[in-house]
Design a protein around this motif. Structure first.
Motif, PDB file in Angstrom:
ATOM      1  N   ARG A 354     -24.519 -75.021 -87.173  1.00 13.99           N
ATOM      2  CA  ARG A 354     -23.313 -74.084 -87.054  1.00 13.99           C
ATOM      3  C   ARG A 354     -22.486 -74.539 -88.048  1.00 13.99           C
ATOM      4  N   SER A 355     -22.228 -75.880 -88.498  1.00 15.08           N
ATOM      5  CA  SER A 355     -21.414 -76.000 -89.545  1.00 15.08           C
ATOM      6  C   SER A 355     -21.966 -75.357 -90.999  1.00 15.08           C
ATOM      7  N   LYS A 356     -23.413 -75.254 -90.906  1.00 13.77           N
ATOM      8  CA  LYS A 356     -23.609 -74.537 -92.126  1.00 13.77           C
ATOM      9  C   LYS A 356     -23.318 -73.244 -92.344  1.00 13.77           C
ATOM     10  N   PHE A 357     -23.258 -72.525 -91.147  1.00  9.71           N
ATOM     11  CA  PHE A 357     -22.822 -71.175 -90.814  1.00  9.71           C
ATOM     12  C   PHE A 357     -21.174 -71.108 -91.244  1.00  9.71           C
ATOM     13  N   TYR A 358     -20.509 -71.967 -90.686  1.00  9.86           N
ATOM     14  CA  TYR A 358     -19.081 -71.786 -91.030  1.00  9.86           C
ATOM     15  C   TYR A 358     -18.721 -72.222 -92.450  1.00  9.86           C
ATOM     16  N   ALA A 359     -19.509 -72.985 -93.005  1.00  8.57           N
ATOM     17  CA  ALA A 359     -19.409 -73.139 -94.523  1.00  8.57           C
ATOM     18  C   ALA A 359     -19.877 -71.925 -95.326  1.00  8.57           C
ATOM     19  N   LEU A 360     -20.869 -71.230 -94.721  1.00 11.81           N
ATOM     20  CA  LEU A 360     -21.218 -70.176 -95.544  1.00 11.81           C
ATOM     21  C   LEU A 360     -20.216 -69.014 -95.671  1.00 11.81           C
ATOM     22  N   VAL A 361     -19.738 -68.851 -94.192  1.00 14.76           N
ATOM     23  CA  VAL A 361     -18.710 -67.771 -94.073  1.00 14.76           C
ATOM     24  C   VAL A 361     -17.531 -68.224 -94.747  1.00 14.76           C
ATOM     25  N   HIS A 362     -17.152 -69.423 -94.816  1.00 17.38           N
ATOM     26  CA  HIS A 362     -16.009 -69.705 -95.568  1.00 17.38           C
ATOM     27  C   HIS A 362     -16.196 -69.524 -97.053  1.00 17.38           C
ATOM     28  N   ASN A 363     -17.145 -69.764 -97.698  1.00 21.08           N
ATOM     29  CA  ASN A 363     -17.535 -69.888 -99.002  1.00 21.08           C
ATOM     30  C   ASN A 363     -17.355 -68.117 -99.409  1.00 21.08           C
ATOM     31  N   ALA A 364     -18.016 -67.167 -98.575  1.00 18.70           N
ATOM     32  CA  ALA A 364     -17.877 -66.000 -98.726  1.00 18.70           C
ATOM     33  C   ALA A 364     -16.509 -65.594 -98.742  1.00 18.70           C
ATOM     34  N   ALA A 365     -15.750 -65.952 -97.758  1.00 15.74           N
ATOM     35  CA  ALA A 365     -14.395 -65.383 -97.826  1.00 15.74           C
ATOM     36  C   ALA A 365     -13.664 -66.024 -98.770  1.00 15.74           C
ATOM     37  N   TYR A 366     -13.649 -66.921 -99.302  1.00 10.48           N
ATOM     38  CA  TYR A 366     -12.982 -67.811-100.610  1.00 10.48           C
ATOM     39  C   TYR A 366     -13.665 -66.971-101.751  1.00 10.48           C
ATOM     40  N   ASP A 367     -14.691 -66.759-101.883  1.00 14.21           N
ATOM     41  CA  ASP A 367     -15.123 -66.131-103.247  1.00 14.21           C
ATOM     42  C   ASP A 367     -14.770 -64.798-103.317  1.00 14.21           C
ATOM     43  N   PHE A 368     -14.381 -64.190-102.140  1.00 11.31           N
ATOM     44  CA  PHE A 368     -13.891 -62.691-102.225  1.00 11.31           C
ATOM     45  C   PHE A 368     -12.526 -62.953-102.895  1.00 11.31           C
ATOM     46  N   TYR A 369     -11.722 -63.774-102.389  1.00 11.62           N
ATOM     47  CA  TYR A 369     -10.401 -63.980-102.750  1.00 11.62           C
ATOM     48  C   TYR A 369     -10.303 -64.468-104.140  1.00 11.62           C
ATOM     49  N   ASP A 370     -10.944 -65.747-104.503  1.00 12.76           N
ATOM     50  CA  ASP A 370     -10.998 -66.073-105.696  1.00 12.76           C
ATOM     51  C   ASP A 370     -11.781 -65.464-106.842  1.00 12.76           C
ATOM     52  N   ARG A 371     -12.640 -64.770-106.849  1.00 12.31           N
ATOM     53  CA  ARG A 371     -13.562 -64.069-107.553  1.00 12.31           C
ATOM     54  C   ARG A 371     -13.679 -62.603-107.632  1.00 12.31           C
ATOM     55  N   ALA A 372     -13.861 -62.122-106.601  1.00 14.31           N
ATOM     56  CA  ALA A 372     -14.197 -60.726-106.483  1.00 14.31           C
ATOM     57  C   ALA A 372     -12.889 -59.794-106.633  1.00 14.31           C
ATOM     58  N   VAL A 373     -11.619 -60.469-105.864  1.00 11.49           N
ATOM     59  CA  VAL A 373     -10.447 -59.335-106.197  1.00 11.49           C
ATOM     60  C   VAL A 373     -10.132 -59.496-107.467  1.00 11.49           C
ATOM     61  N   GLY A 374     -10.120 -60.687-108.355  1.00 13.70           N
ATOM     62  CA  GLY A 374      -9.948 -60.249-109.728  1.00 13.70           C
ATOM     63  C   GLY A 374     -10.975 -59.763-110.572  1.00 13.70           C
TER      64      GLY A 374
END
Length: 605
Positions: A354-374
């Motif tokens: 589960r923690s791997k899954f939570y970490a993958l979801v977290h990274n995807a959301a963070y990457d959307f904000y931090d990289r994809a948006v810009g």
């Protein structure tokens, strides 16, 4: 020496024995009484004896209380969870962990005792902090923690340890600017609960109880005679030696630090968990330091005198962006380390569970904000916290966005308060496939959140307009998901081949390449079309795959930002198409209408 890496599986936390906690008021009072007795009888010549030579009858008062709360509904739960002083945990703090895991099911709350997802919440509360009166609670213990004596301003969520005002604290704080008395007191408290560690036991020396000879023993010698730590009397001169040794080694203060990583299985790489919150608890109880991981997963907090800490990583972003929820809106996704660390870093790796899954979801959301948006000019997804429910046993195909009541800010819509704005599953046809599918599912739903923020009225009832608005929304999300996912994984590995590819040569080895082989029939009402992909790429699937049933794609060169601009405030595919042609210069724009005819009009008859 290589740092020790911890890994987790997908099991529930199993509690072990109840801890002998050094910091209860009862134990700290015994420690203080023992300290004063030793000063007068066994260690008359220590430096500390001069400080307290005339003191007696010192009373230790609670600096904190240990509570457990049982919220009856989501309103009470949110009130507790959002409190930055309480810093609640859904795992009891006063038990050993027998088996590591990344979630906890309280055996006392099985059945229908509480609404789905609600559980006990545990917190260590400052003695003077007002608690909500209406929430059911139970005081489990009275605690006493020594102050940090730190002149730096605390960061948000770091609890300042305040001392109750009485003769004890007045005397100690007057003579103890460097915190040495508290170090003596803590060592005695740890000894009384058999919690001194090997490096301390090697340096310290002890008297035996009821031994008139006053002979000093090493711990090894005393233990061979059958004595436990709690039965022995510490020689305070040896405590001075221990503290001097630590001071010479510059170990009086230290920076809790470490690295949080997760395995990206589709490219067989370890990457950092980005922008996650790490909490550092004194002996596993009191949050004394907090930090955020960088893009590589590294974190480092302010300095502390506290020697023994437990770490936990919480999967959320700062600046009111998002929180990953553990399958429901009531439990925030986190992983609490189970070991205590003595002035040591925490290096936590998630390779499965589960923690791997939570970490993958977290990274995807963070990457959307931090990289994809810009990078791609995407609209920002939200102005308040976005709750992303990570459903470990849910299917990716069931992932959805329902951001109609951001952050539950409309309490008079109770059903919406019980739902996260985004839900993401882990499984594909009942099985876990690869990390790029999880990433893509998050990006897809984040794109809906972005579209919703840009044009909320579009989402009032898109299905009421037939299939057209729904097809527009889903096709737009499919396009962003495809472009952003491929871009992300090519950066991780230039030889990336997607887990859902249909071939081994480009573009058929790309993420969502199966879209290039889809046949859109008249009246099929297929909502997830590749029209956005076809507006961007230079691949004509009809020609390249030599299949007359496939769509003709003679359009290329549009960007996601251009397509998003043309999508804004339109209410049908015709307006979207006209905007694309009028608002942007593109040498293939003459074929845009042909592409829309295939995907948008005849499809929705």
């Amino acid at each position: 020496m290589e740092p020790q890496i911890e890994e987790t599986d997908g099991k529930s936390v199993v509690l072990g024995e109840e801890l002998e906690v050094p910091y209860t008021v009862e134990n700290m009072q015994r420690a203080f009484d023992n300290l004063l007795f030793n000063l007068k009888s066994k260690s008359k010549h220590s430096k500390l004896a001069k400080t307290f030579k005339d003191e007696e009858g010192i009373e230790v008062l609670p600096s904190h209380y240990y509570y457990r709360f049982l919220p009856k509904d989501s309103l009470e739960h949110d009130l507790l969870v959002k409190d930055t002083i309480l810093q609640v945990s859904n795992i009891p703090l006063h038990y050993e962990i027998e088996e590591e895991g990344d979630f906890y099911d309280d055996p006392e709350l099985e059945g229908d005792e509480t609404p789905d997802g609600l559980s006990y919440l545990y917190a260590v509360v400052p003695y003077d902090y007002p608690l909500p009166e209406t929430i059911e609670k139970e005081r489990l213990d009275d605690m006493y923690f020594a102050p940090e004596l730190d002149k730096e301003e605390p960061e948000e969520g770091e609890i300042v340890v305040k001392q109750p005002l009485n003769k004890t604290t007045k005397d100690i704080l007057t003579v103890d600017e460097n915190g040495e008395v508290f170090e003596y007191l803590e060592l005695e408290a740890l000894k009384l609960t058999n919690n001194l560690e090997e490096d301390e036991l090697v340096v310290l020396q002890f008297y035996l109880p009821n031994d008139p000879t006053g002979t000093l023993y090493s711990y090894e010698e005393a233990s061979q005679l059958g004595y436990q730590q709690k039965e022995l009397i510490i020689d305070l001169a040896s405590v001075e030696a221990l503290l001097e040794q630590e001071a010479l080694a510059n170990r009086r203060k230290w920076h809790p630090s470490g690295k949080i990583t997760v395995r990206e299985d589709v490219v067989n790489r370890t990457v950092g968990v980005m922008g996650a919150e790490v909490k550092v608890r004194k002996w596993g109880f009191l949050v004394i330091r907090r930090a955020r991981t960088d893009r590589n997963g590294n974190f480092r907090t302010r300095r502390t005198r506290t020697k023994r800490v437990k770490y936990a990583v919480h999967f959320n972003s700062n600046s009111r962006k998002f929180r990953i929820m553990a399958g429901s809106i009531f439990v925030r996704a986190k992983h609490r380390g189970t070991r205590k660390y003595k002035r040591a870093s925490w290096n936590q790796h998630f390779s499965y569970g589960r923690s791997k899954f939570y970490a993958l979801v977290h990274n995807a959301a963070y990457d959307f904000y931090d990289r994809a948006v810009g990078k791609f000019g995407m609209h920002h997804p939200n102005q308040s916290w976005l709750r992303i429910s990570a459903r470990y046993n849910g299917n990716i195909s069931d992932s959805r966005h329902s951001d109609l009541n951001v952050n539950g800010s409309l309490p008079w819509i109770p059903l919406l308060r019980w739902k996260s704005e985004i839900q993401v599953g882990r499984l594909n046809k009942g099985q876990y496939k690869a990390s790029d599918l999880v990433y893509g599912a998050v990006i897809h739903e984040m794109t809906h959140a972005s579209h919703y923020r840009m044009d909320r009225s579009f989402f009032i009832n898109p299905r009421a307009a037939g299939c057209t608005l729904q097809t527009m929304a889903e096709s737009w999300a499919v396009g962003v998901e495809t472009v952003v996912t491929n871009d992300r994984y090519f950066k991780l590995n230039p030889n990336y081949k997607a887990s859902n590819r249909i071939g081994n040569s480009r573009p058929l080895d790309l993420y969502n390449s199966f879209k290039q082989n889809e046949i859109i029939k008249s009246g099929s009402k297929e909502e997830y079309t590749p029209i956005v992909i076809d507006l961007i790429d230079n691949y004509n699937q009809k020609v390249e795959l030599n299949d007359s049933s496939l769509p003709i794609d003679c359009v290329n060169g549009y960007s996601l930002k251009q397509i998003q601009t043309s999508l804004n405030n339109v209410r049908g595919p015709h307006s979207w198409k006209e905007n694309l042609i009028k608002q942007h210069q593109n040498p293939t724009e003459g074929f845009v209408e042909e592409l829309f005819n295939v995907y948008m009009y005849d499809n929705c008859d």
